[in-house]
Design a protein around this motif. Structure first.
Motif, mmCIF file in Angstrom:
data_model
loop_
_atom_site.group_PDB
_atom_site.id
_atom_site.type_symbol
_atom_site.label_atom_id
_atom_site.label_comp_id
_atom_site.label_asym_id
_atom_site.label_seq_id
_atom_site.Cartn_x
_atom_site.Cartn_y
_atom_site.Cartn_z
ATOM 1 N N LEU A 67 20.470 -36.660 -10.991
ATOM 2 C CA LEU A 67 20.517 -35.918 -12.048
ATOM 3 C C LEU A 67 22.079 -35.354 -11.823
ATOM 4 O O LEU A 67 22.238 -34.925 -13.127
ATOM 5 C CB LEU A 67 19.729 -34.483 -11.746
ATOM 6 N N GLU A 68 22.738 -35.063 -10.780
ATOM 7 C CA GLU A 68 24.155 -34.339 -11.131
ATOM 8 C C GLU A 68 25.057 -34.857 -10.421
ATOM 9 O O GLU A 68 25.312 -35.362 -9.118
ATOM 10 C CB GLU A 68 23.664 -32.808 -10.571
ATOM 11 N N GLU A 99 28.484 -34.453 1.984
ATOM 12 C CA GLU A 99 29.584 -36.005 2.663
ATOM 13 C C GLU A 99 29.313 -36.766 1.305
ATOM 14 O O GLU A 99 30.288 -37.214 1.153
ATOM 15 C CB GLU A 99 29.213 -36.311 3.132
ATOM 16 N N ARG A 100 28.014 -37.121 0.182
ATOM 17 C CA ARG A 100 28.595 -37.145 -0.894
ATOM 18 C C ARG A 100 28.520 -36.858 -1.720
ATOM 19 O O ARG A 100 29.120 -37.630 -3.052
ATOM 20 C CB ARG A 100 26.776 -37.904 -1.209
ATOM 21 N N ARG A 101 29.023 -35.631 -1.816
ATOM 22 C CA ARG A 101 29.169 -34.963 -3.045
ATOM 23 C C ARG A 101 30.895 -34.580 -2.939
ATOM 24 O O ARG A 101 31.142 -33.923 -3.492
ATOM 25 C CB ARG A 101 28.779 -33.340 -3.231
ATOM 26 N N ARG A 137 27.804 -25.453 -13.526
ATOM 27 C CA ARG A 137 27.491 -24.766 -12.140
ATOM 28 C C ARG A 137 26.544 -24.537 -11.945
ATOM 29 O O ARG A 137 25.097 -24.722 -12.517
ATOM 30 C CB ARG A 137 28.527 -23.487 -13.040
ATOM 31 N N VAL A 138 26.350 -25.172 -10.499
ATOM 32 C CA VAL A 138 25.068 -25.826 -10.477
ATOM 33 C C VAL A 138 24.516 -24.897 -9.000
ATOM 34 O O VAL A 138 25.353 -24.743 -7.867
ATOM 35 C CB VAL A 138 24.687 -27.456 -10.096
ATOM 36 N N LEU A 139 23.160 -24.413 -8.304
ATOM 37 C CA LEU A 139 23.073 -23.392 -7.806
ATOM 38 C C LEU A 139 21.372 -24.127 -6.852
ATOM 39 O O LEU A 139 20.680 -24.560 -7.566
ATOM 40 C CB LEU A 139 22.212 -22.313 -7.703
ATOM 41 N N LEU A 140 21.899 -24.928 -5.720
ATOM 42 C CA LEU A 140 20.894 -25.419 -4.970
ATOM 43 C C LEU A 140 20.399 -24.420 -3.539
ATOM 44 O O LEU A 140 20.876 -24.058 -2.623
ATOM 45 C CB LEU A 140 21.782 -26.566 -4.050
#
Length: 339
Positions: free
Chosen positions: A285-286, A126-128, A192-195
């Motif tokens: 961080l992101e 929700e915050r992204r 590009r980020v992978l969680l």
């Protein structure tokens, strides 16, 4: 808020008045043909002054509505943020059988790992605002549940609808990473980020985590890996209560390597409080893209006055036609009585 795109069209409003006030042209013409009066009592239909005024008002109203439609009225909605070039974040969630272990405390009650993840990860999603998010679910295989989108509500809904065993009971971490790498768009200006969220080790799939790591490094993808599960849990049995480690299968070494070699970080979530802190650290961080444009959605309104003008015209035409018909029916009846 109402906005008029062609407000200058209002200058056409007084045109009927100008025409009405123009002096009438005097025309004196002799009748080209004289007809004898065959039928006595026949007269042309005349309108009373009141009817003339009513007709004038109706015509003025129709003209005003048409001019109003020409001004192109539009409804301006509330300003909304339109993300520019932000980051792409893919979220890979483990749905293996071990995620059903109830070793997490959430709001004073004990829940399994997946239920805890849904609540806290949903708040993170929700915050992204401004990021393109995608959702991968993995078990025996990895599946793209939601492609990259700005629609965070859809991503959250798909996460909420995920159930244990949906994609098998094993853990294909390598396949999940490889699928994420494949689904990232080729945008140089995008982060590009992978969680990656899992509670076990790679036990299935066609691609090993090491092979998937090479792909991620080649495509400049940052991996933030999160190991889920408590270290200690009290288990009741026939021989009494005993302390067990429900996270004994968690491959922290592999998850740490995935994060280190891609420039990310590895986090250990032993409780729901740890998970909340991890998401807060990820926000730092992101950070969400702040350089955003704003737009106000427009909704056309011209068809309302135009439709109303058409409706009034049709009603007026119908009323006049009915009145004229009644007039001639009465005249015909009178003529028949005279003969």
């Amino acid at each position: 808020m109402i906005h008029f795109d062609f407000i200058w069209a209002l200058i056409a409003l007084p045109l009927p008045l100008l025409i009405y006030w123009l002096p009438a042209k005097k025309q004196v013409q002799a009748a080209p043909l004289r007809m004898p009066t065959v039928i006595k009592g026949v007269k042309t239909q005349e309108f009373a002054p009141e009817k003339k005024k009513t007709s004038l008002l109706i015509l003025s109203l129709i003209w005003s509505l048409v001019v109003l439609a020409c001004t192109q009225p539009q409804w301006l909605g509330e300003a909304v943020n339109v993300p520019t070039e932000g980051r792409e974040m893919m979220i890979a969630v483990d749905l293996s059988g071990s995620m059903q272990v109830e070793d997490m405390n959430l709001n004073g009650r004990t829940v399994n790992r997946l239920d805890m993840l849904k609540v806290l990860l949903g708040e993170f999603i929700e915050r992204r605002n401004g990021d393109r998010l995608g959702l991968i679910l993995f078990g025996d295989d990895a599946y793209m549940q939601t492609p990259m989108t700005f629609d965070r509500k859809t991503v959250q809904q798909m996460l909420d609808e995920a159930v244990l065993g949906l994609v098998g009971k094993q853990t294909a971490i390598g396949d999940a990473i490889a699928l994420a790498v494949k689904r990232f768009d080729e945008k140089k200006e995008s982060n590009r980020v992978l969680l990656l969220l899992t509670d076990g080790q790679n036990t299935a799939g066609k691609i090993t985590p090491e092979q998937a790591l090479e792909l991620a490094v080649a495509k400049d993808i940052t991996i933030y890996s999160i190991g889920i599960g408590a270290d200690v849990m009290i288990q009741n049995s026939l021989f009494g209560a005993r302390r067990v480690n429900p996270s004994s299968d968690l491959d922290e070494e592999s998850l740490q390597r995935l994060a280190d070699e891609t420039g990310g970080r590895y986090y250990r979530a032993r409780a729901s409080e740890d998970m909340s802190k991890i998401y807060q650290l990820l926000d730092e961080l992101e950070p969400v893209e702040q350089d955003q444009q704003q737009m106000r959605p427009l909704s056309a309104l011209f068809y309302w006055p135009l439709g109303l003008a058409l409706l009034i015209s049709l009603i007026t035409l119908l009323v006049n036609t009915t009145s004229t018909g009644q007039f001639f029916m009465k005249r015909k009846a009178n003529m028949g009585a005279e003969y």
